[in-house]
Scaffold this motif. Sequence first.
Motif, PDB file in Angstrom:
ATOM      1  N   GLN A  97      31.658 -23.741 -21.037  1.00  0.00           N
ATOM      2  CA  GLN A  97      32.986 -24.211 -21.428  1.00  0.00           C
ATOM      3  C   GLN A  97      33.425 -25.393 -20.563  1.00  0.00           C
ATOM      4  OE1 GLN A  97      35.909 -21.109 -21.325  1.00  0.00           O
ATOM      5  NE2 GLN A  97      37.548 -22.413 -22.060  1.00  0.00           N
ATOM      6  N   ASP A  98      33.130 -25.336 -19.262  1.00  0.00           N
ATOM      7  CA  ASP A  98      33.626 -26.346 -18.329  1.00  0.00           C
ATOM      8  C   ASP A  98      32.679 -27.533 -18.121  1.00  0.00           C
ATOM      9  OD1 ASP A  98      35.745 -24.623 -18.060  1.00  0.00           O
ATOM     10  OD2 ASP A  98      35.119 -23.841 -16.113  1.00  0.00           O
ATOM     11  N   PHE A  99      31.410 -27.371 -18.457  1.00  0.00           N
ATOM     12  CA  PHE A  99      30.423 -28.422 -18.228  1.00  0.00           C
ATOM     13  C   PHE A  99      29.666 -28.673 -19.522  1.00  0.00           C
ATOM     14  CE2 PHE A  99      31.270 -26.379 -14.222  1.00  0.00           C
ATOM     15  CZ  PHE A  99      31.426 -27.438 -13.358  1.00  0.00           C
ATOM     16  N   THR A 100      29.303 -29.931 -19.748  1.00  0.00           N
ATOM     17  CA  THR A 100      28.652 -30.251 -21.013  1.00  0.00           C
ATOM     18  C   THR A 100      27.142 -30.040 -20.957  1.00  0.00           C
ATOM     19  OG1 THR A 100      28.662 -32.568 -20.344  1.00  0.00           O
ATOM     20  CG2 THR A 100      30.396 -31.845 -21.846  1.00  0.00           C
ATOM     21  N   ARG A 101      26.433 -30.755 -20.127  1.00  0.00           N
ATOM     22  CA  ARG A 101      24.972 -30.663 -20.089  1.00  0.00           C
ATOM     23  C   ARG A 101      24.434 -30.391 -18.689  1.00  0.00           C
ATOM     24  NH1 ARG A 101      22.288 -31.255 -24.983  1.00  0.00           N
ATOM     25  NH2 ARG A 101      20.638 -32.393 -23.988  1.00  0.00           N
ATOM     26  N   GLU A 102      25.249 -30.663 -17.670  1.00  0.00           N
ATOM     27  CA  GLU A 102      24.789 -30.512 -16.288  1.00  0.00           C
ATOM     28  C   GLU A 102      25.859 -29.823 -15.450  1.00  0.00           C
ATOM     29  OE1 GLU A 102      24.001 -34.519 -15.018  1.00  0.00           O
ATOM     30  OE2 GLU A 102      22.086 -34.597 -16.072  1.00  0.00           O
ATOM     31  N   ILE A 103      25.400 -28.991 -14.514  1.00  0.00           N
ATOM     32  CA  ILE A 103      26.319 -28.329 -13.594  1.00  0.00           C
ATOM     33  C   ILE A 103      25.759 -28.448 -12.180  1.00  0.00           C
ATOM     34  CG2 ILE A 103      25.249 -26.080 -14.047  1.00  0.00           C
ATOM     35  CD1 ILE A 103      27.998 -24.817 -13.442  1.00  0.00           C
ATOM     36  N   PRO A 104      26.565 -28.882 -11.235  1.00  0.00           N
ATOM     37  CA  PRO A 104      26.103 -28.916  -9.846  1.00  0.00           C
ATOM     38  C   PRO A 104      25.890 -27.489  -9.333  1.00  0.00           C
ATOM     39  CG  PRO A 104      28.054 -30.297 -10.160  1.00  0.00           C
ATOM     40  CD  PRO A 104      27.878 -29.485 -11.406  1.00  0.00           C
ATOM     41  N   SER A 105      24.824 -27.254  -8.585  1.00  0.00           N
ATOM     42  CA  SER A 105      24.540 -25.900  -8.102  1.00  0.00           C
ATOM     43  C   SER A 105      25.681 -25.323  -7.260  1.00  0.00           C
ATOM     44  CB  SER A 105      23.214 -25.852  -7.343  1.00  0.00           C
ATOM     45  OG  SER A 105      23.243 -26.667  -6.205  1.00  0.00           O
TER      46      SER A 105
END
Length: 164
Positions: A97-105
């Motif tokens: 929901q909060d990130f489109t394709r990438e999320i920082p660890s």
Amino acid sequence: MRCPFCHSESLKVLESRSAEDERSIRRRRECFDCSQRFTTYERVEFSPMLVIKNGGSKEIYSREKLVSSIVRSCSKSQISAITIDKIIDKVESSMYQDFTREIPSPELGEMVMKELKSIDPMSYLRYASIFKKINSISEFVEEMSLIEDQIINHDLEFASFAQR
């Protein structure tokens, strides 16, 4: 779909219903050949999420890797596998929901710690000690006192899952 017991393709669906998260379907199946029953889940397949590691490298998000890290931190607690699945479902829901394709660890780790903190302080501390790279007793004691203060001040309410 094949039977996990005899590998036959002759199956029937006994029951279908929405799973707890309402984003998947739970199906109870029976094999015509061996008469064994088993449960399957159907989930929406999202495009792969990439996790951006601290060094800048990227890897494909792995639910199994997240399960493994949470199970390790909850190993000495009374948290059930069902509760761990609920934690992961909630984290994944927030992640997509909060990130489109990438999320920082670090973001992913914070999401997990938030969920663990609301359920079991010891599991949270075990996870945080690795995620935050706590290297000394004083850092660990400091993290413990923060949790203790939150419990004393009632800032931290523990989630009440039916099955722990």
